[in-house]
Enzyme design. Structure first.
Site, PDB file in Angstrom:
ATOM      1  N   ASP A 111       0.830  -1.212   0.000  1.00 18.32           N
ATOM      2  CA  ASP A 111       0.000   0.000   0.000  1.00 18.32           C
ATOM      3  C   ASP A 111       0.863   1.261   0.000  1.00 18.32           C
ATOM      4  OD1 ASP A 111      -2.294  -1.707   0.520  1.00 18.32           O
ATOM      5  OD2 ASP A 111      -1.506  -1.855   2.545  1.00 18.32           O
ATOM      6  N   SER A 126       2.248   6.796   0.731  1.00 15.26           N
ATOM      7  CA  SER A 126       1.476   5.893   1.567  1.00 15.26           C
ATOM      8  C   SER A 126       0.048   5.970   1.072  1.00 15.26           C
ATOM      9  CB  SER A 126       1.555   6.330   3.026  1.00 15.26           C
ATOM     10  OG  SER A 126       0.702   5.533   3.791  1.00 15.26           O
ATOM     11  N   ARG A 127      -0.435   4.846   0.540  1.00 15.22           N
ATOM     12  CA  ARG A 127      -1.719   4.924  -0.150  1.00 15.22           C
ATOM     13  C   ARG A 127      -2.922   4.888   0.780  1.00 15.22           C
ATOM     14  NH1 ARG A 127       1.232   3.161  -4.819  1.00 15.22           N
ATOM     15  NH2 ARG A 127       1.641   1.068  -4.074  1.00 15.22           N
ATOM     16  N   VAL A 128      -2.744   4.539   2.059  1.00 14.87           N
ATOM     17  CA  VAL A 128      -3.875   4.644   2.976  1.00 14.87           C
ATOM     18  C   VAL A 128      -3.586   5.549   4.164  1.00 14.87           C
ATOM     19  CG1 VAL A 128      -5.046   2.467   2.511  1.00 14.87           C
ATOM     20  CG2 VAL A 128      -3.152   2.520   4.105  1.00 14.87           C
TER      21      VAL A 128
END
Ligand code: ATP
Ligand code: MG
Length: 524
Positions: free
Chosen positions: A340, A365-367
């Site tokens: 992620d 950071s995708r979340v």
């Protein structure tokens, strides 16, 4: 007399023998035909299944890797010199498992449960299979709680959430292990259980990590799982799966767990070695075709569980080593697409001494942003923007000879942000400490200082804020947002602390100081 005694004994013996009814047990026994490079070829064992555990005479273990019509190939879990052609092997009917439980905390061991820290053996523990299915979609909850690493550049700019998979990627010797270890150190008082899994590394590197964890009092809530470069490739291959299993034990009990996999490049190489020896067809970079699957099924096991299942989480920080900063090589691209987000460590920043060498522009950071504490969100938005502008301007300004005042100021400001993001090893910052210095640099309070004084100013700021506004700092540590008036209160304290220091060290470079005071006033 003697005769009677003898008769009596014989009667009893006969009776005892009559009671015994030996159960019939069928056991297949195979024979080793060939051994080499961590693989053994067997004949016999017609009933053996894929991935079944095979035990050799003398105690060695192996896993069925290939089932061919003419022979069975087994990857060995230990290097036994006595194993040779002609040795006998038997199918165990079990799959490979690993010990789990609280007793593992603070220990250094391998995936089979052998202790490596010179302490007592583990005793009898529950054993769970190393390969377990990943949680189903309905069992997964959104990632909402931050995993605080204590590293300013990560917590502020590339935040990681509990249950997330964040890759740490970079060339050799760029501080990858250090970032992961610092994240583990920061969990000492956070109730997060940590697992450091070393795959294919030199023994000395692993013992250095263990010493650090012990010296920094982080070992009691950490498990160290090791398959060194001297271990059989089969053991190196299963170790990350065993790490996940050990972590899942705690997750199933509602705990938060952090797993560091150091590193998956070496894990992939162990698997390539086994696959080539087993004559599986090689694909790109000679890796076998299922190399994506071996990593995706590993990392899919990391998650945040729903409340119904206890609400535990498993955060994974896999590490990947690149060569010549090539992020588009086969294994790095696979891992980038599985995880992620990634923290990219740049060798050029490392050599310039900007440590940790995190290059913000190539990290993501995708979340994480959604998981950040509200107080961080109040500060980090500005910071990310300023920093991104700075990185662009700094590259551009190398070519431009003359720059206008605004550009020069943006660059000077960015340099101070970068200076603030520097951090020594093993010195995690609490959320409060981070926010105090980040707020100060954001508002331009440090713009007047020469770069080499920033570190000292930072120490003064964190100490001063703690002394003057302990309640506010405690609120920041818990991540709660501050009212605007409280931020102003904090800034006032920061100005006072910096002012005192400036007063004490009169006679610094005047020009810069004058310019700075101006910017600070404007920003305030
Ligand atoms: P390898 O490729 O060998 O696994 P690595 O990328 O894991 O290396 P580390 O071993 O973590 O890199 O760090 C390399 C060196 O840099 C170590 O000597 C470490 O002490 C030093 N180092 C890393 N981070 C910092 C830091 N923030 N401050 C000072 N020194 C650091
Ligand atoms: Mg390392």
């Amino acid at each position: 007399m003697l005769e009677r005694l003898l008769d009596d004994t014989l009667d009893r013996l006969e009776a005892a023998i009559g009671r015994v009814s030996p159960a019939l047990e069928l056991q297949e026994v195979g024979t080793v035909v060939e051994v080499g490079g961590g693989i053994a070829r067997l004949e016999g064992l017609p009933g053996v299944t894929a991935e079944e555990l095979v035990a050799f005479d003398g105690g060695g273990l192996g896993i069925v890797f290939n089932l061919a019509p003419d022979a069975i190939e087994v990857m060995l879990l230990d290097d036994r010199p006595e194993l040779s052609a002609g040795s006998r092997a038997r199918a165990t009917g079990r799959e490979v498992d690993t010990p789990v439980g609280e007793a593992l905390l603070g220990r250094v061991l391998d995936a089979t449960g052998r202790v490596l820290d010179g302490g007592d053996p583990l005793g009898t523990l529950e054993r769970w299979p190393v390969e377990r299915p990943a949680p189903a979609i309905l069992d997964r909850a959104p990632v909402t709680v931050p995993l605080e690493t204590g590293i300013k550049a990560i917590d502020a700019l590339i935040p990681i959430g509990r249950g997330q998979r964040e890759l740490i990627i970079g060339d050799r010797q760029t501080g990858k292990t250090s970032v992961a270890i610092d994240a583990i150190l920061n969990q000492r008082d956070k109730g997060v259980i940590c697992l450091y899994c070393a795959v294919g590394q030199r023994g000395t590197a692993v013992s250095r990590v263990v010493d650090t964890l012990r010296d920094q009092q982080a070992l009691p809530n950490t498990i160290v799982l090791v398959a060194s470069d001297a271990d059989a490739p089969g053991l190196r291959f299963i170790t990350p799966y065993a790490a996940m299993t050990m972590a899942e034990y705690f997750m199933a009990r509602g705990r938060d767990v952090l797993v560091v996999l150091d590193d998956l490049t070496r894990h992939a190489r162990a698997y390539r070695e086994l696959s080539l020896l087993a004559r599986r067809p090689p694909g790109r970079e000679a890796f076998p075709g299922d190399i994506f699957y071996i990593h995706s099924r590993l990392l899919e096991r990391s998650t945040q569980l729903v409340e119904r299942l206890g609400g535990g989480s498993l955060t994974a920080l896999p590490i990947i080593e690149t060569q010549g900063q090539d992020m588009s090589a086969y294994i790095p691209t696979n891992l980038i697409s599985i995880t992620d987000g990634q923290v990219y460590l740049s060798p050029s920043l490392f050599h310039k001494g900007f440590l940790p060498a995190i290059e913000v522009g190539r990290s993501v950071s995708r979340v994480g942003g959604k998981t950040q504490y509200p107080a961080f969100r109040q500060v980090a938005g500005d910071l990310r923007l300023a920093y991104a502008q700075f990185e662009e301007l700094e590259t551009f300004s190398r070519f431009a000879t003359r720059l206008d005042a605004a550009t020069r100021q943006a660059i000077e400001h960015g340099r101070r942000v970068r200076e603030v993001l520097k951090q020594p090893e093993h010195r995690p910052f609490s959320a409060g400490e981070q926010l105090v210095v980040l707020k100060a640099v954001n508002e331009g309070l440090l713009d007047g200082l020469p770069l080499e004084q920033i570190a000292a100013a930072e120490t003064r700021l964190t100490r001063g804020a703690q002394q003057r506004l302990p309640a506010l700092c405690a609120q920041l540590d818990s991540g709660e947002p501050l009212e605007e008036a409280q931020w102003q209160q904090l800034l006032e304290a920061a100005r006072a602390v910096l002012g005192e220091a400036a007063g004490a060290a009169k006679g610094g470079p005047d020009g810069i100081a004058g310019e700075t005071a101006g910017t600070a006033r404007d920003a305030g």
